[in-house]
Design a protein around this motif. Sequence first.
Motif, PDB file in Angstrom:
ATOM      1  N   LEU A 270       0.737  -1.195  -0.077  1.00 37.34           N
ATOM      2  CA  LEU A 270       0.157   0.134   0.146  1.00 37.34           C
ATOM      3  C   LEU A 270       1.233   0.933   0.002  1.00 37.34           C
ATOM      4  N   PRO A 271       1.655   1.441  -0.810  1.00 37.23           N
ATOM      5  CA  PRO A 271       2.609   2.531  -0.926  1.00 37.23           C
ATOM      6  C   PRO A 271       2.287   3.845  -1.289  1.00 37.23           C
ATOM      7  N   TRP A 272       1.127   3.978  -2.085  1.00 41.52           N
ATOM      8  CA  TRP A 272       0.934   5.120  -2.591  1.00 41.52           C
ATOM      9  C   TRP A 272      -0.156   5.818  -2.053  1.00 41.52           C
ATOM     10  N   VAL A 273      -0.909   5.091  -1.150  1.00 45.87           N
ATOM     11  CA  VAL A 273      -2.258   5.409  -0.266  1.00 45.87           C
ATOM     12  C   VAL A 273      -0.813   6.103   0.677  1.00 45.87           C
ATOM     13  N   HIS A 274      -0.227   5.819   1.705  1.00 50.13           N
ATOM     14  CA  HIS A 274       0.069   6.621   2.286  1.00 50.13           C
ATOM     15  C   HIS A 274       1.137   7.388   1.764  1.00 50.13           C
ATOM     16  N   VAL A 275       1.669   7.319   0.909  1.00 50.58           N
ATOM     17  CA  VAL A 275       2.681   9.072   0.313  1.00 50.58           C
ATOM     18  C   VAL A 275       1.401   9.934   0.425  1.00 50.58           C
ATOM     19  N   VAL A 276       0.192   9.628  -0.759  1.00 51.05           N
ATOM     20  CA  VAL A 276      -1.181  10.550  -0.840  1.00 51.05           C
ATOM     21  C   VAL A 276      -1.512  10.829   0.560  1.00 51.05           C
ATOM     22  N   ILE A 277      -1.944  10.488   1.184  1.00 51.49           N
ATOM     23  CA  ILE A 277      -2.197  11.014   2.622  1.00 51.49           C
ATOM     24  C   ILE A 277      -1.190  11.694   3.587  1.00 51.49           C
ATOM     25  N   GLY A 278      -0.453  11.315   3.578  1.00 51.35           N
ATOM     26  CA  GLY A 278       0.914  12.449   4.004  1.00 51.35           C
ATOM     27  C   GLY A 278       0.696  13.679   3.450  1.00 51.35           C
ATOM     28  N   ARG A 279       1.409  13.576   1.852  1.00 49.47           N
ATOM     29  CA  ARG A 279       1.284  14.962   1.167  1.00 49.47           C
ATOM     30  C   ARG A 279       0.143  16.270   1.373  1.00 49.47           C
ATOM     31  N   CYS A 280      -0.864  15.343   1.284  1.00 47.64           N
ATOM     32  CA  CYS A 280      -2.374  15.941   1.503  1.00 47.64           C
ATOM     33  C   CYS A 280      -2.453  16.318   3.000  1.00 47.64           C
TER      34      CYS A 280
END
Length: 350
Positions: A270-280
Motif C-alpha cells: 500500500l505504498p501510494w495511499v500512504h504517500v498521498v495521505i501524508g502529502r495532503c
Amino acid sequence: MILSQFEGRFPTEESCVSYFRDIRLRQGVICPKCGGNTCKWLHGRKAFQCTGCGYSIPLTKGTVMEHSKLSLRTWFYAMHLMTSIKQVLSAKEVQYQLRIDQYPPVWLMMMKLRSIMGKRESIYQLSDEVELDEAFFPIRTPEDARGQKIKRGVGSQQQAKVLVIVESKPVDSILCEYLSMTTVQSIEKAGKLTASSKRQTIGKVVHYIKMFVIDNLSSETLNKIVRKHVEKDTVIITDGSSSHVKFKEYFKRHEQYVEYNVDDVVKTNLPWVHVVIGRCRNGIAAIHGEVDKQFLQLYLNEFCWKFNRRFFRDSNEPKYDLFDRLVKIAACYTSDIKWRDYDFTDDEII
Ligand SMILES: [Zn+2]
C-alpha cells in the motif's frame, strides 16, 4: 498558464466576459423559463436573451459565479492562482493578492470553487487496481466537544476520518501519458520514472485519487462510497481491516495485507495511499492550519482535483490548460455553499 499570460489574455473585465460568454455558448445555454436552447447575446447587459420567450439570462446564471458580487475578473484571477500554484491556496492569500477589503466573499468564492471541483471529480470512477485505506486528519475541536476531555487516537474529537482510494498503475501506462505530452519536461519526467521503477520492487505509480470525509469506519459506510466511485472490475488492495469485509463480493478481487509488519505493507503493498495521505495532510496543515470538520471535504476536493491533473502543468498544449479546465467547470456547475458566521481569526494561515 503563467502570470504574464494571464495579464495578456485577460487585461480587463470585458475580456473575461467575452471569454466566459463564448464558453457558455459552446456548452449550450438553456433558458430557465422555457427550456429553449437558442439565445442571442445582449451587448452591454452581460446577458443572453432566449429567442423563444425573450427571457433575459444573466451571464453567470447557472454557473458557480451565480449570486456573487465579485467581478468576473476576480473569479478568473482566483482560478488562475488556484491552478498555477502547485500547492493548495488559502482564501487569505487570494484576498491579499487581489487587495479585496472583505474576507467573506473571497472565502465563499474559494469554497465554491472547491465544491465544484468535487462535483466534477464525482463523475469519474477509479479502475484497474486501487489501494484503499482510512486516514485521520487533524481538525479544530468541535464546538460541542470544547470543555470535554479530549480522547486520544481513534475516536478523538480532534481528528476526522478520511477514506482514501488511490489508483495505482504499472509504470508503463503512466509513461505513455507523459510521452504523449511531448514536452521537454514530460520526457524528462518519463525518464526519471523509468529510472525509479527499476529501483522499486513494486513497479507501480499513482494515477488518480479520491478522498472522502466519513463519519464512521463501518463496513456499510465504506461499501457505499467504494461501490459508487470504483468500477466493479477492479482489484482492491487493503490492510484487511474488518470494515473491508464485503469488497470481495462486489469487486474483481480483494487482496488483503494485514499489517503484521507495518513497514513492509506500507512500502510494498500500500505504498501510494500512504504517500498521498501524508502529502495532503501536510499541505492542508501548512496552508490552512486547523480546519473545521465541515469544510475538510472541500479542501480534500481541491487537493484531489489538482493532484489528478498534476501532469498538465508541464504541457503547453491548450487542451491541458488547467485554468481553462476550471473555467469550463465553473460554467456548468453551481454551488450552494453559503457564508457561515464563523470565527476565522486564526484560520487559514497566509
Ligand atoms: Zn425561454
